[in-house]
Structures are given as structure tokens and as C-alpha cells.
Design a protein around this motif. Sequence first.
Motif, mmCIF file in Angstrom:
data_model
loop_
_atom_site.group_PDB
_atom_site.id
_atom_site.type_symbol
_atom_site.label_atom_id
_atom_site.label_comp_id
_atom_site.label_asym_id
_atom_site.label_seq_id
_atom_site.Cartn_x
_atom_site.Cartn_y
_atom_site.Cartn_z
ATOM 1 N N LEU A 69 89.210 24.708 49.065
ATOM 2 C CA LEU A 69 89.353 24.538 47.580
ATOM 3 C C LEU A 69 89.844 23.084 47.246
ATOM 4 O O LEU A 69 89.209 22.583 46.462
ATOM 5 C CB LEU A 69 90.357 25.506 47.013
ATOM 6 N N GLN A 70 90.781 22.542 47.703
ATOM 7 C CA GLN A 70 91.436 21.374 47.496
ATOM 8 C C GLN A 70 90.413 20.212 47.774
ATOM 9 O O GLN A 70 90.387 19.166 46.932
ATOM 10 C CB GLN A 70 92.865 21.184 48.367
ATOM 11 N N GLU A 71 89.846 20.282 48.939
ATOM 12 C CA GLU A 71 88.959 19.089 49.138
ATOM 13 C C GLU A 71 87.662 19.289 48.125
ATOM 14 O O GLU A 71 87.182 18.147 47.921
ATOM 15 C CB GLU A 71 88.301 19.355 50.675
ATOM 16 N N VAL A 72 87.058 20.346 47.990
ATOM 17 C CA VAL A 72 86.024 20.428 47.062
ATOM 18 C C VAL A 72 86.643 19.919 45.482
ATOM 19 O O VAL A 72 85.684 19.354 44.839
ATOM 20 C CB VAL A 72 85.559 22.015 46.858
ATOM 21 N N PHE A 73 87.769 20.571 45.119
ATOM 22 C CA PHE A 73 88.253 19.856 43.833
ATOM 23 C C PHE A 73 88.371 18.284 44.208
ATOM 24 O O PHE A 73 88.029 17.527 43.024
ATOM 25 C CB PHE A 73 89.659 20.546 43.674
ATOM 26 N N ALA A 74 88.886 17.777 45.064
ATOM 27 C CA ALA A 74 89.232 16.269 45.264
ATOM 28 C C ALA A 74 87.829 15.620 45.103
ATOM 29 O O ALA A 74 87.594 14.456 44.402
ATOM 30 C CB ALA A 74 89.656 16.134 46.607
ATOM 31 N N THR A 101 84.791 17.921 37.717
ATOM 32 C CA THR A 101 85.522 19.186 37.787
ATOM 33 C C THR A 101 87.012 18.985 37.402
ATOM 34 O O THR A 101 87.534 17.992 37.889
ATOM 35 C CB THR A 101 85.649 19.634 39.439
ATOM 36 N N THR A 102 87.531 19.702 36.443
ATOM 37 C CA THR A 102 88.813 19.331 35.921
ATOM 38 C C THR A 102 89.768 20.461 36.391
ATOM 39 O O THR A 102 91.198 20.121 36.153
ATOM 40 C CB THR A 102 88.958 19.349 34.633
ATOM 41 N N THR A 103 89.549 21.644 36.970
ATOM 42 C CA THR A 103 90.434 22.328 37.302
ATOM 43 C C THR A 103 90.136 23.128 38.757
ATOM 44 O O THR A 103 88.940 23.034 39.187
ATOM 45 C CB THR A 103 90.508 23.755 36.228
ATOM 46 N N GLU A 104 91.208 23.530 39.457
ATOM 47 C CA GLU A 104 90.773 24.146 40.645
ATOM 48 C C GLU A 104 89.930 25.509 40.636
ATOM 49 O O GLU A 104 89.310 25.761 41.302
ATOM 50 C CB GLU A 104 92.046 24.722 41.291
ATOM 51 N N GLY A 105 89.906 26.150 39.376
ATOM 52 C CA GLY A 105 89.095 27.409 39.193
ATOM 53 C C GLY A 105 87.857 26.932 39.047
ATOM 54 O O GLY A 105 86.972 27.570 39.381
ATOM 55 N N GLU A 106 87.508 25.672 38.291
ATOM 56 C CA GLU A 106 85.906 25.179 38.369
ATOM 57 C C GLU A 106 85.678 24.943 39.823
ATOM 58 O O GLU A 106 84.512 25.068 40.311
ATOM 59 C CB GLU A 106 85.783 23.704 37.616
ATOM 60 N N ALA A 107 86.417 24.338 40.625
ATOM 61 C CA ALA A 107 86.159 23.938 42.078
ATOM 62 C C ALA A 107 85.883 25.375 42.883
ATOM 63 O O ALA A 107 84.908 25.493 43.642
ATOM 64 C CB ALA A 107 87.349 23.376 42.774
ATOM 65 N N ALA A 146 84.681 28.135 41.451
ATOM 66 C CA ALA A 146 83.528 28.805 40.958
ATOM 67 C C ALA A 146 82.411 28.018 41.727
ATOM 68 O O ALA A 146 81.161 28.369 41.902
ATOM 69 C CB ALA A 146 83.371 28.539 39.244
ATOM 70 N N HIS A 147 82.562 26.580 42.049
ATOM 71 C CA HIS A 147 81.600 25.923 42.606
ATOM 72 C C HIS A 147 81.458 26.414 43.914
ATOM 73 O O HIS A 147 80.182 26.646 44.540
ATOM 74 C CB HIS A 147 81.989 24.392 42.581
ATOM 75 N N ILE A 148 82.373 26.587 44.775
ATOM 76 C CA ILE A 148 82.344 27.219 45.976
ATOM 77 C C ILE A 148 81.493 28.658 46.047
ATOM 78 O O ILE A 148 80.636 28.950 46.828
ATOM 79 C CB ILE A 148 83.792 27.453 46.845
ATOM 80 N N GLN A 149 82.054 29.289 44.970
ATOM 81 C CA GLN A 149 81.253 30.647 44.936
ATOM 82 C C GLN A 149 79.875 30.326 44.472
ATOM 83 O O GLN A 149 78.924 31.363 45.174
ATOM 84 C CB GLN A 149 82.170 31.365 43.862
ATOM 85 N N MET A 150 79.473 29.706 43.769
ATOM 86 C CA MET A 150 78.053 29.368 43.460
ATOM 87 C C MET A 150 77.286 29.007 44.854
ATOM 88 O O MET A 150 76.256 29.541 45.133
ATOM 89 C CB MET A 150 77.718 28.119 42.332
ATOM 90 N N ILE A 151 77.893 28.061 45.549
ATOM 91 C CA ILE A 151 77.209 27.650 46.882
ATOM 92 C C ILE A 151 77.084 28.967 47.627
ATOM 93 O O ILE A 151 76.103 29.158 48.413
ATOM 94 C CB ILE A 151 78.121 26.606 47.531
ATOM 95 N N ASN A 152 78.017 29.812 47.945
ATOM 96 C CA ASN A 152 78.184 30.903 48.995
ATOM 97 C C ASN A 152 77.119 31.918 48.273
ATOM 98 O O ASN A 152 76.351 32.755 49.023
ATOM 99 C CB ASN A 152 79.295 31.383 49.249
ATOM 100 N N ASP A 153 76.959 32.231 47.044
ATOM 101 C CA ASP A 153 75.921 33.133 46.371
ATOM 102 C C ASP A 153 74.671 32.767 46.642
ATOM 103 O O ASP A 153 73.569 33.508 46.847
ATOM 104 C CB ASP A 153 76.231 33.200 44.803
ATOM 105 N N LYS A 154 74.290 31.302 46.476
ATOM 106 C CA LYS A 154 72.818 30.806 46.675
ATOM 107 C C LYS A 154 72.708 31.049 48.289
ATOM 108 O O LYS A 154 71.477 31.601 48.541
ATOM 109 C CB LYS A 154 72.778 29.435 46.366
#
Length: 186
Positions: free
Chosen positions: A27-32, A48-54, A56-64
Motif C-alpha cells: 500500500l505505501q509503495e503503491v501510494f508513493a 493518487t491523493t489518498t491511501e484509499g485510492e491506492a 482501490a488500485h491494488i484491488q483493481m489489479i488483483n480483480d483483473k
Amino acid sequence: MLEINFHPFKNLETERLLLRRVSVDDLQEVFALRSNPQAMKYIPRPLTTTEGEALAHIQMINDKIDSNEGINWAITIKGEDRLIGIIGHYRLKPEHYRCEIGYMILPEYNGRGITTEAVKAVLAYGFDDLQMHSIEAVIDPENIASERVLLKNGFVKEAHFIENEFYDGRFIDAAIFSLLKRNFKR
């Protein structure tokens, strides 16, 4: 038509790198990465402006990955688990045996050949495991570093579309590069 199946997930190794699945532990690295203006300079997506958005990005990657629609790996240096970039196959067109590759890396790792090395591993996966016939990359024509990575890996420039996308209040160009399986140098 190709049958795409990313299960079980396959880690990829190179001389210096381990490409592994992106997880919530990143999470921290994806946010960075996704909040860094320099890393995102040529990617027409909002920072990305929040950890929540980061997250969500990780979740999207894994959903795909789970739905066999696309696959991404965390780029890590062997012996270190820290995500320093993300690379993967997008816009799969199994009916045409074609997909797109995309990648990004933290700016402090630029110029070390890491992206070139990671791209080579992901291309091998695309051609060998996925049985793609061709792989394309769509980049900002001003992104000379990305163009160099593609050319080092044998890609050829196929097109330059002028003002073909609208992002952030302006029209932007796109350059298309591609590589045929028969031209891939291992």
C-alpha cells in the motif's frame, strides 16, 4: 482464440529482479508511486491523493488477475521485498493474440536498466505463457526514456497519433510501438 488463465499466479525472475504479485502489503509503495508527479508525468491518469485510492488500485489489479482480464507484477530487487514499480499486460485481445504492456517505476530507480530487464521478463511471459503473437505499448511521445526501453527490447514504432486523447483539459498525442513474437530477442 487464446484461453487466458493467470492461475496459479507466476512470479518472474531475472538476474536482479523478482516480479511478484502486488498485495495490500504494498500500500505505501503503491501510494508513493501513483502520487509521485514525476513517476506519473507521462501517464494520463490523476495522481493518487489518498491511501484509499491506492488500495482501490491494488484491488483493481488483483480483480483483473482473478478474472483473467489483465496481469500486473510488483517490480522488486531480489532479496528486497519493497515494490519499486509495477509492470503488466493490459487490454488483452485473445481473439487477435495481442495485448499491451505497461510499466512504471519510482524515479530514483530510473537509469539503472531495471525497467528494461523487467520488460524483457514480462515479454517472455506474454509470448511463452500467454502465447501472444504481438505485444504493443502506447506511450507519450515525449517519454524518451520509455521509448529507449522499448527499442532496447526490439519494439518498432508503428504510429504516432496526434491529439488523439483528451486528458486534463488538453489533447495529447500517443505513440504506438509493437513487437512480434518472431522478433523477440531473449
